[in-house]
Motif scaffolding. Structure first.
Motif, PDB file in Angstrom:
ATOM      1  N   LEU A 305       1.362  -0.755  -0.014  1.00  0.00           N
ATOM      2  CA  LEU A 305      -0.145   0.005  -0.289  1.00  0.00           C
ATOM      3  C   LEU A 305       1.104   1.667   0.027  1.00  0.00           C
ATOM      4  CD1 LEU A 305      -3.097   0.820  -0.354  1.00  0.00           C
ATOM      5  CD2 LEU A 305      -2.685   1.133   2.843  1.00  0.00           C
ATOM      6  N   LYS A 306       2.201   1.398   0.724  1.00  0.00           N
ATOM      7  CA  LYS A 306       2.720   2.059   0.983  1.00  0.00           C
ATOM      8  C   LYS A 306       2.295   3.807   1.261  1.00  0.00           C
ATOM      9  CE  LYS A 306       6.564   0.682  -2.071  1.00  0.00           C
ATOM     10  NZ  LYS A 306       7.615   0.548  -3.092  1.00  0.00           N
ATOM     11  N   ALA A 307       0.848   3.674   2.053  1.00  0.00           N
ATOM     12  CA  ALA A 307       0.995   5.087   2.764  1.00  0.00           C
ATOM     13  C   ALA A 307       1.316   5.907   3.110  1.00  0.00           C
ATOM     14  CB  ALA A 307      -0.695   4.491   3.464  1.00  0.00           C
ATOM     15  N   ARG A 338      -8.227   4.645   8.961  1.00  0.00           N
ATOM     16  CA  ARG A 338      -7.981   5.528   8.240  1.00  0.00           C
ATOM     17  C   ARG A 338      -8.617   6.511  10.176  1.00  0.00           C
ATOM     18  NH1 ARG A 338     -11.823   7.335   3.031  1.00  0.00           N
ATOM     19  NH2 ARG A 338     -12.966   6.395   4.291  1.00  0.00           N
ATOM     20  N   TYR A 344      -6.789  10.638   4.542  1.00  0.00           N
ATOM     21  CA  TYR A 344      -6.148   9.139   3.133  1.00  0.00           C
ATOM     22  C   TYR A 344      -6.987   9.226   1.868  1.00  0.00           C
ATOM     23  CZ  TYR A 344      -4.042   5.213   1.548  1.00  0.00           C
ATOM     24  OH  TYR A 344      -3.980   4.747   0.790  1.00  0.00           O
ATOM     25  N   LYS A 345      -6.554   9.210   0.516  1.00  0.00           N
ATOM     26  CA  LYS A 345      -7.114   9.200  -0.237  1.00  0.00           C
ATOM     27  C   LYS A 345      -6.210   8.015  -1.413  1.00  0.00           C
ATOM     28  CE  LYS A 345     -10.687  11.269   0.491  1.00  0.00           C
ATOM     29  NZ  LYS A 345     -12.242  10.763   1.055  1.00  0.00           N
ATOM     30  N   SER A 346      -6.789   7.089  -1.341  1.00  0.00           N
ATOM     31  CA  SER A 346      -5.590   5.866  -2.719  1.00  0.00           C
ATOM     32  C   SER A 346      -6.662   5.238  -2.978  1.00  0.00           C
ATOM     33  CB  SER A 346      -5.532   4.690  -1.205  1.00  0.00           C
ATOM     34  OG  SER A 346      -6.379   3.877  -1.269  1.00  0.00           O
ATOM     35  N   TYR A 347      -6.008   4.337  -4.053  1.00  0.00           N
ATOM     36  CA  TYR A 347      -6.868   3.589  -5.070  1.00  0.00           C
ATOM     37  C   TYR A 347      -8.074   3.131  -5.172  1.00  0.00           C
ATOM     38  CZ  TYR A 347      -6.134  -1.754  -3.686  1.00  0.00           C
ATOM     39  OH  TYR A 347      -5.962  -2.776  -3.481  1.00  0.00           O
ATOM     40  N   LEU A 357      -9.074  -0.054   6.816  1.00  0.00           N
ATOM     41  CA  LEU A 357      -8.862   0.105   4.476  1.00  0.00           C
ATOM     42  C   LEU A 357      -9.064  -1.252   3.732  1.00  0.00           C
ATOM     43  CD1 LEU A 357      -6.569   3.098   4.848  1.00  0.00           C
ATOM     44  CD2 LEU A 357      -8.740   3.189   3.514  1.00  0.00           C
ATOM     45  N   ARG A 396      -4.280  -5.171  -4.259  1.00  0.00           N
ATOM     46  CA  ARG A 396      -3.266  -5.372  -4.610  1.00  0.00           C
ATOM     47  C   ARG A 396      -2.208  -6.205  -5.300  1.00  0.00           C
ATOM     48  NH1 ARG A 396      -1.383   1.043  -4.346  1.00  0.00           N
ATOM     49  NH2 ARG A 396       1.038   0.946  -5.508  1.00  0.00           N
TER      50      ARG A 396
END
Length: 408
Positions: A305-307, A338, A344-347, A357, A396
């Motif tokens: 994820l590499k958040a 979250r 935080y927003k992601s794919y 998440l 992913r």
């Protein structure tokens, strides 16, 4: 600016020639070659990437009290679509000891007790080793670092700059990191009452960018560690006071962060460690009393994820073992939550409901047949179906291999 930067690399090799006559015993030169390749994507859609780093380094003893360390680098690779390349001046510092004190100047590594700032910074630091503990004071500038090395994303404009493609026709505008001046005071004691170790840091940064939005912040961080037989317990926390300036408007906010860790050295016939860690950062509260915690450098959380660690919490269970003298392995399970619905927003999309998440599983195997060679194979998957934000999103996944050759 471009000419000044490129002059740094010839200066590095000039230093090799200059210091070579000093003393064969005081001179050490090495070269690191690091190659990595990965393949991964979402569901059945996948793509590959490749990167190679060439890093020469030089260390010189200057008498009995001084040290000089210089390192540069050249990186080239393909991100699955385009080829890229860029030079870097890496850790390059001068240090001088006098009694129980030391002064360092140049491009040096720094990390606080939590996760506010970590990486290379340009500046100077003074340290004192006393009976009352280890004291440090330093000041640094970030605007001459490569932007992906510094990874400073404190404002929306920082994000835009970070992901803008490097353009050699506009080198100074697309290469360098966000311009910030950082100062830090630190104190660490290795054994208070022979029971615990403690570290405290006071950090401040001033935004020197010429942009519409400026972000200034101060942090107080601390961590305490308690060893007990085969266990070690750690507890850390952080407080952020921030000022966001947009034209004539000033917005003051407070952010919170925390960290907990439990480490157990297992009673096995080989070296093995089982650890549980948790990291928390505040998000935007509905009443506005608490805002998102924004670190100076954004350390990616998770291998898949590499958040960025802002408005996010991570719980991780990790097992590492050195099964043989040349072979080690590790496995990590991490769950991401979250802290609010906006930071935080992601794919996973722009869903405005749900906090969990998903979960990431990652395994890594390391083989080092000789001290100069290390091969690293890793792979894992992030499963949004184990959360409640986007249960129908594709997993992913990624597999990667790294080969490191060190010539001393």
């Amino acid at each position: 600016m471009k000419k000044i930067f490129y002059a740094c690399l010839p200066a590095f090799f000039s230093a090799v020639i200059f210091f070579a006559p000093v003393s064969l015993n005081a001179f050490d030169f090495g070269l690191l070659l690091n190659q990595s390749a990965g393949y991964g994507g979402f569901g059945v859609d996948a793509d590959g990437d490749y990167e190679v780093d060439i890093i020469p380094r030089l260390s010189v003893l200057l008498g009995d009290n001084g040290d000089l360390y210089l390192s540069g680098g050249f990186t080239a690779g393909n991100n699955g679509e385009d080829w890229y390349h860029y030079p870097e001046l890496l850790r390059s510092e001068f240090s001088w000891s006098f009694g129980s004190s030391k002064i360092k100047a140049g491009r040096m590594p720094f990390a606080d007790s939590l996760f506010v700032a970590e990486g290379l910074f340009d500046g100077a630091q003074l340290s004192f080793d006393t009976m009352a503990g280890f004291f440090t004071a330093g000041v640094w500038y970030t605007g001459l670092l490569y932007k992906e090395r510094a990874n400073i994303v404190m404002t929306g404009e920082d994000y835009i700059s970070l992901f803008e493609e490097l353009d050699y026709s506009d080198f100074s505008g697309t290469y360098f990191a966000s311009r910030r001046l950082m100062a830090a005071l630190g104190w660490e004691h290795p054994s208070i009452a022979e029971l615990v170790w403690l570290r405290l840091d006071l950090i401040g940064q001033v935004d020197l960018n010429n942009r519409d939005t400026l972000y200034h912040s101060q942090y107080l961080t601390g961590k305490i560690g308690i060893p007990f037989k085969a266990f070690e317990f750690e507890l850390g926390g952080g407080l952020e006071l921030a000022q966001s300036v947009y034209k004539d408007d000033d917005d003051f906010s407070v952010g919170l962060a925390g960290e907990v860790g439990v480490y157990w050295t297992l009673p096995a016939g080989f070296n093995s460690l089982l650890s549980f860690t948790g990291r928390f950062t505040s998000g935007e509260a509905d009443d506005g009393a608490i805002a998102a915690f924004v670190p100076i450098t954004s350390t990616a959380q998770g291998n898949i994820l590499k958040a960025p660690l802002s408005g996010l919490s991570i719980l991780s269970l990790d097992y590492t073992a050195r099964l043989y003298k040349t072979f080690s392995m590790g496995m990590t399970i991490s769950h991401f939550v979250r802290s609010d619905l906006a930071t935080y927003k992601s794919y996973l999309g722009e869903e405005d409901e749900g906090y969990s998440l998903g979960t990431e599983l990652f395994a890594r195997f390391l083989w080092s047949p000789v001290s100069d060679i290390r091969l690293n194979l890793g792979g894992g998957v992030f499963l949004p179906s184990l959360g409640n934000v986007a249960t129908d999103a594709d997993p992913r996944w990624r597999v990667e291999m790294t080969a490191i050759l060190a010539l001393y």
